[in-house]
Design a protein around this motif. Structure first.
Motif, PDB file in Angstrom:
ATOM      1  N   VAL A 171       0.829  -1.207   0.000  1.00 29.74           N
ATOM      2  CA  VAL A 171       0.000   0.000   0.000  1.00 29.74           C
ATOM      3  C   VAL A 171       0.865   1.259   0.000  1.00 29.74           C
ATOM      4  O   VAL A 171       0.346   2.360   0.158  1.00 29.74           O
ATOM      5  N   LEU A 172       2.161   1.117  -0.191  1.00 32.07           N
ATOM      6  CA  LEU A 172       3.065   2.261  -0.139  1.00 32.07           C
ATOM      7  C   LEU A 172       3.178   2.937  -1.504  1.00 32.07           C
ATOM      8  O   LEU A 172       3.422   2.269  -2.516  1.00 32.07           O
ATOM      9  N   ALA A 173       3.034   4.244  -1.533  1.00 29.66           N
ATOM     10  CA  ALA A 173       3.079   4.983  -2.797  1.00 29.66           C
ATOM     11  C   ALA A 173       4.427   4.852  -3.489  1.00 29.66           C
ATOM     12  O   ALA A 173       4.497   4.851  -4.728  1.00 29.66           O
ATOM     13  N   SER A 174       5.498   4.739  -2.718  1.00 26.60           N
ATOM     14  CA  SER A 174       6.821   4.624  -3.328  1.00 26.60           C
ATOM     15  C   SER A 174       6.958   3.349  -4.139  1.00 26.60           C
ATOM     16  O   SER A 174       7.709   3.299  -5.120  1.00 26.60           O
ATOM     17  N   GLU A 175       6.225   2.307  -3.763  1.00 25.85           N
ATOM     18  CA  GLU A 175       6.274   1.050  -4.500  1.00 25.85           C
ATOM     19  C   GLU A 175       5.225   0.996  -5.607  1.00 25.85           C
ATOM     20  O   GLU A 175       5.309   0.124  -6.482  1.00 25.85           O
ATOM     21  N   ASN A 176       4.264   1.876  -5.544  1.00 26.07           N
ATOM     22  CA  ASN A 176       3.131   1.821  -6.466  1.00 26.07           C
ATOM     23  C   ASN A 176       3.117   3.007  -7.419  1.00 26.07           C
ATOM     24  O   ASN A 176       3.660   2.961  -8.515  1.00 26.07           O
ATOM     25  N   ASN A 177       2.490   4.093  -7.005  1.00 28.95           N
ATOM     26  CA  ASN A 177       2.335   5.255  -7.880  1.00 28.95           C
ATOM     27  C   ASN A 177       3.674   5.797  -8.368  1.00 28.95           C
ATOM     28  O   ASN A 177       3.829   6.108  -9.553  1.00 28.95           O
ATOM     29  N   ALA A 178       4.641   5.900  -7.468  1.00 24.65           N
ATOM     30  CA  ALA A 178       5.933   6.469  -7.849  1.00 24.65           C
ATOM     31  C   ALA A 178       6.657   5.590  -8.859  1.00 24.65           C
ATOM     32  O   ALA A 178       7.325   6.098  -9.769  1.00 24.65           O
ATOM     33  N   GLN A 179       6.525   4.278  -8.711  1.00 29.07           N
ATOM     34  CA  GLN A 179       7.167   3.382  -9.676  1.00 29.07           C
ATOM     35  C   GLN A 179       6.539   3.531 -11.059  1.00 29.07           C
ATOM     36  O   GLN A 179       7.243   3.528 -12.079  1.00 29.07           O
ATOM     37  N   VAL A 180       5.222   3.666 -11.102  1.00 26.22           N
ATOM     38  CA  VAL A 180       4.544   3.848 -12.389  1.00 26.22           C
ATOM     39  C   VAL A 180       4.945   5.185 -13.017  1.00 26.22           C
ATOM     40  O   VAL A 180       5.239   5.268 -14.215  1.00 26.22           O
ATOM     41  N   GLN A 181       4.971   6.231 -12.200  1.00 24.34           N
ATOM     42  CA  GLN A 181       5.366   7.547 -12.702  1.00 24.34           C
ATOM     43  C   GLN A 181       6.780   7.515 -13.277  1.00 24.34           C
ATOM     44  O   GLN A 181       7.051   8.072 -14.354  1.00 24.34           O
ATOM     45  N   GLY A 182       7.677   6.875 -12.544  1.00 23.35           N
ATOM     46  CA  GLY A 182       9.058   6.775 -13.016  1.00 23.35           C
ATOM     47  C   GLY A 182       9.173   5.995 -14.312  1.00 23.35           C
ATOM     48  O   GLY A 182       9.921   6.371 -15.225  1.00 23.35           O
ATOM     49  N   PHE A 183       8.411   4.906 -14.411  1.00 17.51           N
ATOM     50  CA  PHE A 183       8.436   4.096 -15.626  1.00 17.51           C
ATOM     51  C   PHE A 183       7.931   4.898 -16.828  1.00 17.51           C
ATOM     52  O   PHE A 183       8.523   4.856 -17.913  1.00 17.51           O
ATOM     53  N   LEU A 184       6.842   5.622 -16.647  1.00 21.20           N
ATOM     54  CA  LEU A 184       6.281   6.415 -17.743  1.00 21.20           C
ATOM     55  C   LEU A 184       7.238   7.518 -18.178  1.00 21.20           C
ATOM     56  O   LEU A 184       7.326   7.847 -19.372  1.00 21.20           O
ATOM     57  N   ALA A 185       7.978   8.081 -17.233  1.00 27.84           N
ATOM     58  CA  ALA A 185       8.955   9.116 -17.583  1.00 27.84           C
ATOM     59  C   ALA A 185      10.080   8.533 -18.427  1.00 27.84           C
ATOM     60  O   ALA A 185      10.603   9.198 -19.338  1.00 27.84           O
ATOM     61  N   ARG A 186      10.436   7.288 -18.148  1.00 34.12           N
ATOM     62  CA  ARG A 186      11.505   6.633 -18.901  1.00 34.12           C
ATOM     63  C   ARG A 186      10.999   6.030 -20.207  1.00 34.12           C
ATOM     64  O   ARG A 186      11.777   5.814 -21.137  1.00 34.12           O
ATOM     65  N   HIS A 187       9.694   5.755 -20.261  1.00 26.27           N
ATOM     66  CA  HIS A 187       9.127   5.066 -21.430  1.00 26.27           C
ATOM     67  C   HIS A 187       7.858   5.786 -21.890  1.00 26.27           C
ATOM     68  O   HIS A 187       6.733   5.346 -21.620  1.00 26.27           O
ATOM     69  N   PRO A 188       8.011   6.875 -22.611  1.00 28.55           N
ATOM     70  CA  PRO A 188       6.835   7.637 -23.063  1.00 28.55           C
ATOM     71  C   PRO A 188       5.968   6.868 -24.057  1.00 28.55           C
ATOM     72  O   PRO A 188       4.848   7.304 -24.367  1.00 28.55           O
ATOM     73  N   GLU A 189       6.462   5.723 -24.556  1.00 26.98           N
ATOM     74  CA  GLU A 189       5.646   4.915 -25.471  1.00 26.98           C
ATOM     75  C   GLU A 189       4.546   4.147 -24.738  1.00 26.98           C
ATOM     76  O   GLU A 189       3.699   3.512 -25.379  1.00 26.98           O
TER      77      GLU A 189
END
Length: 433
Positions: free
Chosen positions: A363-381
């Motif tokens: 339930v931790l944002a660092s493992e969830n939302n932040a990981q998704v945000q980071g992935f999208l920043a690295r992979h705009p496709e």
């Protein structure tokens, strides 16, 4: 054993856990070995008391203004079991095998102290260093959310549609009072009392024949939300013992290509027998061999890559309350690095129009939302599939589920308080180019 004797045994086990710094399961096993006279019902009751103390470890000590093993057990009896001071005193009468009588301070604490002025991490029974993480997700609701994560979980089963139908399986398990789960169309739930033993479902004929698997409803829903379809190429990248693999195989109805792999081949050991028992014939197991990548040939061809990511397991605290007190900040950092690595590994496997289902039992944002945000920043496709579209996999319950779950731009989160399941985060990422 009398209830008072069981209470004394629980105090002894808690003392062992804290003085020897060993896992609760090990302490309970060692106690049982040293006290073979205790029957299975006694051992189950003592385990129930022990796990309840660990669930309420911080709040019970606060209530009693004492952090000893005895104080934690006494405080738990009021907070978790709902006993008043007189009822606790009746158990602690000093008779043979019973705990010593209550002191005046203990009586006063049980009669008058509350959690009204307790800090959030104490009232919610979680490590203080996680308060900021939980506040970022739940805000002022973090105490209520954490308290729900400290409650006892039911036993959930998933009906394997390759082997049977829920209505028939439920009838076969009527002696266990199994009832349909609220959300999952595949689930059955067995409620467990405080001192109840887990029913031996592995000995049931429907289990032996592969018609059921033990799987929390939240985990069932996470698999359903991936929307795996017959005929697709699906990669279960962190398959472990195969819980999600089995669910995906049933969704695919034996059609298509399902590949299960894991970075730790030891985790895959049980999967072969489980797949065979479940009647799965379209699954391929790829274990790592040396330095070679067992999935090197999967490039831009997968319809779906499922990542049941390694995580802190904060969403499963109600099943393993011991773990939350042994968790350290360093463990979170290790998990974050592993999650980023597995997301990077998955990205090139997906074909245009394909998707990644990123799942954690955290339930931790660092493992969830932040990981998704980071992935999208690295992979705009890649883009996030809107949660409403993801929830459509639950058919007629989609709207109600969306209202119950915690919805964010990155995905959906289930919690014991909101959905009555373990805590799970699900984000589906689609490759647009």
């Amino acid at each position: 054993m009398t209830p008072a004797a069981r209470l004394s045994a629980a105090i002894e086990v808690i003392e062992t856990i804290e003085t020897q710094r060993i896992p609760a399961a090990q302490a309970l096993k060692e106690w049982g070995t040293a006290h073979r006279f205790a029957g299975s019902g006694d051992r189950a009751a003592i385990a129930g008391l022990t796990w309840d103390v660990l669930r309420r470890r911080a709040s019970s000590a606060f209530l009693m203004d004492d952090d000893s093993a005895r104080a934690r057990v006494l405080g738990m009896l009021k907070l978790e079991r709902g006993l008043d001071g007189a009822a606790v005193a009746a158990l602690c009468d000093g008779s043979r095998f019973a705990p010593q009588p209550l002191s005046e301070a203990e009586r006063q604490a049980l009669d008058s102290r509350t959690l009204n002025d307790a800090p959030a991490h104490v009232a919610g029974d979680y490590p203080e260093w996680l308060d900021g993480e939980l506040a970022a997700v739940f805000g002022d609701d973090r105490v209520a959310e954490a308290a729900a994560m400290a409650s006892r979980a039911p036993l959930d089963l998933r009906v394997n549609t390759l082997r049977g139908k829920r209505e028939k399986v439920q009838a076969q398990l009527s002696h266990l009072h199994a009832q349909p789960t609220p959300w999952s169309p595949l689930g059955l739930r067995i409620e467990l009392g405080a001192d109840a033993r887990n029913p031996g479902v592995q000995a049931e004929e429907v289990f032996i024949k592969g018609a059921i698997e033990v799987q929390d409803e939240g985990s069932q829903l996470a698999a359903l939300l991936t929307a795996a379809k017959p005929g697709e190429q699906v990669i279960d990248l962190c398959a472990g013992a195969g819980g999600k693999t089995l669910a995906l195989a049933a969704m695919m109805q034996g059609k298509g290509r399902l590949i299960a792999s894991d970075a730790d081949k030891r985790q895959l050991a049980p999967i072969h027998e489980r797949l065979s028992r479940a009647g799965v014939h379209n699954a391929e197991i790829r274990a790592p061999k040396g330095e070679a990548d067992p999935l090197a040939d999967i490039r831009g061809s997968a319809d779906l890559v499922v990542i049941d990511a390694p995580c802190t397991g904060t969403g499963t605290w109600r099943r393993n309350p011991d773990a939350k007190w042994r968790m350290r900040p360093g463990a979170l950092e290790i998990r974050l690095a592993a999650q980023q690595a597995v997301l990077e590994r998955a990205a090139p496997m997906v074909k245009p129009g394909g998707r990644i289902a990123y799942i954690t039992c955290s339930v931790l944002a660092s493992e969830n939302n932040a990981q998704v945000q980071g992935f999208l920043a690295r992979h705009p496709e890649f883009t996030v599939v809107p949660p409403a579209e993801v929830a459509a996999a639950l058919w007629d319950k989609a709207e109600a589920f969306l209202a119950a779950a915690l919805v964010s731009p990155e995905g959906l989160m289930m919690t014991p308080r909101r959905t009555g399941t373990d805590g799970f985060f699900v984000s589906v990422l689609k490759k647009t180019g």
